[in-house]
Design a protein around this motif. Sequence first.
Motif, short mmCIF file in Angstrom:
data_model
loop_
_atom_site.label_atom_id
_atom_site.label_comp_id
_atom_site.label_asym_id
_atom_site.label_seq_id
_atom_site.Cartn_x
_atom_site.Cartn_y
_atom_site.Cartn_z
N PHE A 153 0.81 -1.22 0.00
CA PHE A 153 0.00 0.00 0.00
C PHE A 153 0.84 1.26 0.00
CE2 PHE A 153 -3.42 -2.92 1.53
CZ PHE A 153 -4.26 -2.73 0.44
N ARG A 154 2.13 1.13 0.28
CA ARG A 154 2.99 2.29 0.11
C ARG A 154 3.21 2.55 -1.38
NH1 ARG A 154 8.01 1.44 4.06
NH2 ARG A 154 6.73 0.30 5.54
N MET A 155 3.13 1.46 -2.16
CA MET A 155 3.40 1.60 -3.60
C MET A 155 2.12 1.79 -4.42
SD MET A 155 5.74 -0.91 -5.93
CE MET A 155 7.33 -0.55 -5.29
N PHE A 156 1.04 1.11 -3.98
CA PHE A 156 -0.20 1.15 -4.77
C PHE A 156 -1.36 1.71 -3.96
CE2 PHE A 156 2.19 -2.66 -6.18
CZ PHE A 156 2.47 -2.27 -7.48
N GLN A 157 -2.31 2.32 -4.67
CA GLN A 157 -3.51 2.87 -4.03
C GLN A 157 -4.64 1.85 -4.03
OE1 GLN A 157 -3.53 6.14 -2.99
NE2 GLN A 157 -1.40 6.22 -3.64
N ASP A 158 -4.55 0.87 -4.93
CA ASP A 158 -5.72 0.07 -5.27
C ASP A 158 -5.39 -1.41 -5.08
OD1 ASP A 158 -7.81 -1.24 -6.59
OD2 ASP A 158 -7.98 0.34 -8.10
N LEU A 159 -6.25 -2.10 -4.35
CA LEU A 159 -6.01 -3.51 -4.08
C LEU A 159 -5.99 -4.33 -5.37
CD1 LEU A 159 -5.56 -5.49 -1.77
CD2 LEU A 159 -8.01 -5.67 -1.48
N ARG A 160 -6.65 -3.81 -6.42
CA ARG A 160 -6.68 -4.56 -7.68
C ARG A 160 -5.30 -4.69 -8.32
NH1 ARG A 160 -11.73 -1.45 -10.23
NH2 ARG A 160 -10.64 0.18 -9.08
N ASP A 161 -4.35 -3.86 -7.84
CA ASP A 161 -2.98 -3.99 -8.36
C ASP A 161 -2.33 -5.31 -7.97
OD1 ASP A 161 -2.49 -1.65 -9.94
OD2 ASP A 161 -2.67 -0.50 -8.09
N LEU A 162 -3.00 -6.04 -7.08
CA LEU A 162 -2.51 -7.37 -6.75
C LEU A 162 -2.66 -8.32 -7.95
CD1 LEU A 162 -1.38 -8.41 -4.07
CD2 LEU A 162 -3.65 -9.22 -3.48
N GLY A 163 -3.57 -8.02 -8.84
CA GLY A 163 -3.77 -8.86 -10.01
C GLY A 163 -4.63 -10.06 -9.71
N GLY A 164 -4.74 -10.95 -10.69
CA GLY A 164 -5.64 -12.10 -10.55
C GLY A 164 -4.96 -13.31 -9.95
N VAL A 165 -3.95 -13.07 -9.17
CA VAL A 165 -3.11 -14.13 -8.63
C VAL A 165 -3.87 -15.00 -7.61
CG1 VAL A 165 -2.26 -12.65 -6.78
CG2 VAL A 165 -0.80 -14.47 -7.67
N ARG A 166 -3.48 -16.26 -7.48
CA ARG A 166 -4.05 -17.12 -6.44
C ARG A 166 -3.29 -16.92 -5.13
NH1 ARG A 166 -5.35 -22.33 -10.05
NH2 ARG A 166 -7.60 -22.03 -10.06
N LEU A 167 -3.98 -17.20 -4.02
CA LEU A 167 -3.35 -16.99 -2.72
C LEU A 167 -3.31 -18.28 -1.91
CD1 LEU A 167 -5.13 -13.66 -1.64
CD2 LEU A 167 -2.89 -13.91 -2.73
N ALA A 168 -2.16 -18.54 -1.30
CA ALA A 168 -2.05 -19.69 -0.40
C ALA A 168 -1.61 -19.19 0.98
CB ALA A 168 -1.03 -20.69 -0.95
N ALA A 169 -2.12 -19.84 2.01
CA ALA A 169 -1.73 -19.50 3.38
C ALA A 169 -1.34 -20.77 4.10
CB ALA A 169 -2.89 -18.81 4.11
N ASP A 191 -7.09 -19.32 -1.60
CA ASP A 191 -7.40 -20.48 -2.44
C ASP A 191 -6.91 -21.78 -1.83
OD1 ASP A 191 -8.37 -19.01 -5.01
OD2 ASP A 191 -6.56 -17.96 -4.38
N ALA A 192 -5.78 -21.73 -1.15
CA ALA A 192 -5.21 -22.98 -0.63
C ALA A 192 -4.75 -22.81 0.82
CB ALA A 192 -4.02 -23.41 -1.49
N ILE A 193 -5.30 -23.67 1.69
CA ILE A 193 -4.83 -23.75 3.09
C ILE A 193 -4.68 -25.22 3.41
CG2 ILE A 193 -5.26 -23.06 5.49
CD1 ILE A 193 -7.66 -21.47 4.50
N PRO A 194 -3.51 -25.66 3.84
CA PRO A 194 -3.35 -27.08 4.18
C PRO A 194 -4.12 -27.44 5.44
CG PRO A 194 -1.35 -25.86 4.71
CD PRO A 194 -2.28 -24.90 4.04
N ALA A 195 -4.48 -28.71 5.55
CA ALA A 195 -5.21 -29.17 6.74
C ALA A 195 -4.33 -29.00 7.97
CB ALA A 195 -5.62 -30.62 6.56
N GLU A 196 -3.04 -29.33 7.83
CA GLU A 196 -2.14 -29.14 8.96
C GLU A 196 -1.14 -28.04 8.60
OE1 GLU A 196 0.70 -31.55 12.08
OE2 GLU A 196 0.30 -32.41 10.13
N ALA A 197 -0.98 -27.08 9.55
CA ALA A 197 -0.16 -25.90 9.26
C ALA A 197 1.32 -26.23 9.24
CB ALA A 197 -0.46 -24.82 10.29
N LEU A 198 1.77 -26.78 8.13
CA LEU A 198 3.19 -27.08 7.97
C LEU A 198 3.60 -26.56 6.59
CD1 LEU A 198 3.88 -30.72 9.20
CD2 LEU A 198 4.93 -28.60 10.02
#
Length: 508
Positions: A328-344, A361-368
Motif C-alpha cells: 500500500f505504500r506503492m499502490f492505491q488500489d487492491l486490484r494492483d494485486l492482479g488475478g493471482v491465487r493466494l495460499a496461506a 485459495d489454498a490452506i493445508p489441513a495441517e499448518a506445515l
Amino acid sequence: MKPKGIVYLVGAGPGDAGLLTRRGAELLGRAEVVVYDALVNPELLSLAPSAAELIFGGKRAEDRSCNTQEDINRLLLGQAREGKVVVRLKGGDPYIFGRGGEEAEALAEAGVPFEVVPGVTSAIAVPAYAGIPLTHRDYGSCFTVITGHRDPAKEHSPIDWSAVARTPGAKVILMGTKRLAEITGALIAGGLPPETPAAIVRRGTTENQQTVAGPLGSLAALAAQAGLTAPAVVVVGEIVKLRAKLNWFEQRPLFGQRVVVTRSRGQAGKLSEHLRERGAEVIEVPVIKQVEPANKGPLGDALLSLHEYDWLVFTSVNGVNAFFDYFFRMFQDLRDLGGVRLAAVGPATAARLRELHLMVDAIPAEALGRNVAKAMLEHGSIENLCVCLLRAEQASPELVQVLEERGAIVDDIPVYRTVADTDDPRGVAAGLVAAGADWLTFTSGSTVENFHARFNLAEFLKKFPAVRTASIGPETSKALATLQLEPSVEAREHTIPGLVKAIEKAMG
Ligand code: SAH
C-alpha cells in the motif's frame, strides 16, 4: 489568555482496568497532569496523552515522609492555577474513604473549578468478584461500609462496633487488614456469633485476587496463616455463604496461573487478551521483534511484477502484514494485486488475508510449510507456474524445494526479518528470572530460539521445575526438540485460541 484550570476527581475503579467509567477514560485522554494514588491500576495511566505529566500522589500509612494530604491539596491547587487540566485519579470511588471529600473542599474554598467522576468502589466490586452479593432477598436488605483504620480498642474509636454488630445485613470493612483481630473481636463482643460467615479479599478484581473465607472467630488467624496483607476488603454476614455458589472470578480456568507471552510486542496483544479472559496473569516478555529485511531489493522487484505470478504464498500473519505495508505504500488500489491465487500456511494467516477481503485459495489441513504445496496442487499442476513466497528472511528452504520438485518457478522474497528483542524497560524480564512462572508459551520456532538465547531455556526449567511449556504446533515443537526438550502441551489447532485451549485442557 489560557482558560482557567480545572481538577477532575476521578474514580479509577477497584483494580480491574475495565471498571473505569467512560467519562473517566475520556478525561484521562485529555489530561495535562494526572495525580494518581497507590491503588490505581498503572495500566490506566497509559490512557493519558504521552505529554501528560504523571505525578504519584499516594500516601502510605507506614511512611510518614510521603506526601501529606496538605501537600496533595497544594499540588492540585497549584497545577489548576497554572491553567492546567488536572485529573486526580483515585482508587475505587473518589468519595469513599479516599479523602476525596477533603480535596474537593480545598478546591472549593480556593475557588478552583472541579468536577467529580464517581468510580466503582472496592467496597462493592471486590465482594462481587469474590462471589458475594451485598444484598439478597434471603440474606439482607441493607449493608454497612466501615473503615477499619482506627483501633477499635481505643477509647475514642469513631466506630461503635457493637452498634455495627447489631445492624442487620452484611458488614464491609475497608482498611481493616492490620487490625483484623481487634475488629473481629469487637464484632463478636458486640453480639455477632463467632461462626458468622466471613471473608477477606486481597487485591480484589485483579489477577492476583486472593480470598480467605472462614467463620468470623477464626478469620484473623486464617488470614495471618495465609500471609494476607493490605489492601483487602473484609465482608461479614450470612450472605458470604453464597460464595460457595457464585465464585465466578476465581473459578475461571486459568485463574492464578502466571503465563509468559514471548511473542513480539506488536503481536502479544491477542494471546494476552485470550489468556486474561480466562483468568491468567500475563507476563509479556517479548523475545523477538520484526524489522525490515536486510535487503529490500527483491521485494521491490516482486511488487513491480506482481502480475507475472500465478501464486502468492504467505506463511505467517507477520508476512501478510509486512507485505501489505509495502504494497500500500506503492499502490492505491487492491486490484494492483492482479488475478493471482493466494495460499496461506494455516488458519491464522488465512484469517488475516480474509480481513483484507482476500479469499484464500489454498490452506493445508495441517499448518506445515511443506503441506502448502499439497494444498496448492489441489488446484492443478504447478509445473512452470510462477510462485512468490512472501515470508521471513531466515525461513527454511524446505518449502522452496518441495515447490521446485513439482516444477514451479519460485521466488523466495523476504518481507521482514525477525531479530532478538532484549529490551526490558519495565523490569518484567528481570522479574521472570527471579520469580519464575507457571507457563511459557511459544508461538514460533524463533520465540523458542530467542528465549533460549536470552534466558537459557534448559537452565530456566531446571531452576523452576514446575514451569510448563506450551507450543503452538509442530514447527515450534521442533525448535524445542533441537534443545532436547519436549513441550508439556502442543496445540491441536495451531492458532492462538488453540494454544490457550491446550493450556486450559492441561489444567483440567
Ligand atoms: N476509594 C477507595 C477506597 C480507598 S481506602 C474505594 O472506593 O475503593 C483503601 C482501602 O480500599 C484499602 O485499604 C482496601 O480496604 C480497599 N481496597 C481498594 N482496592 C482494593 C482491592 N483491589 N482489593 C481489596 N481491597 C481494596
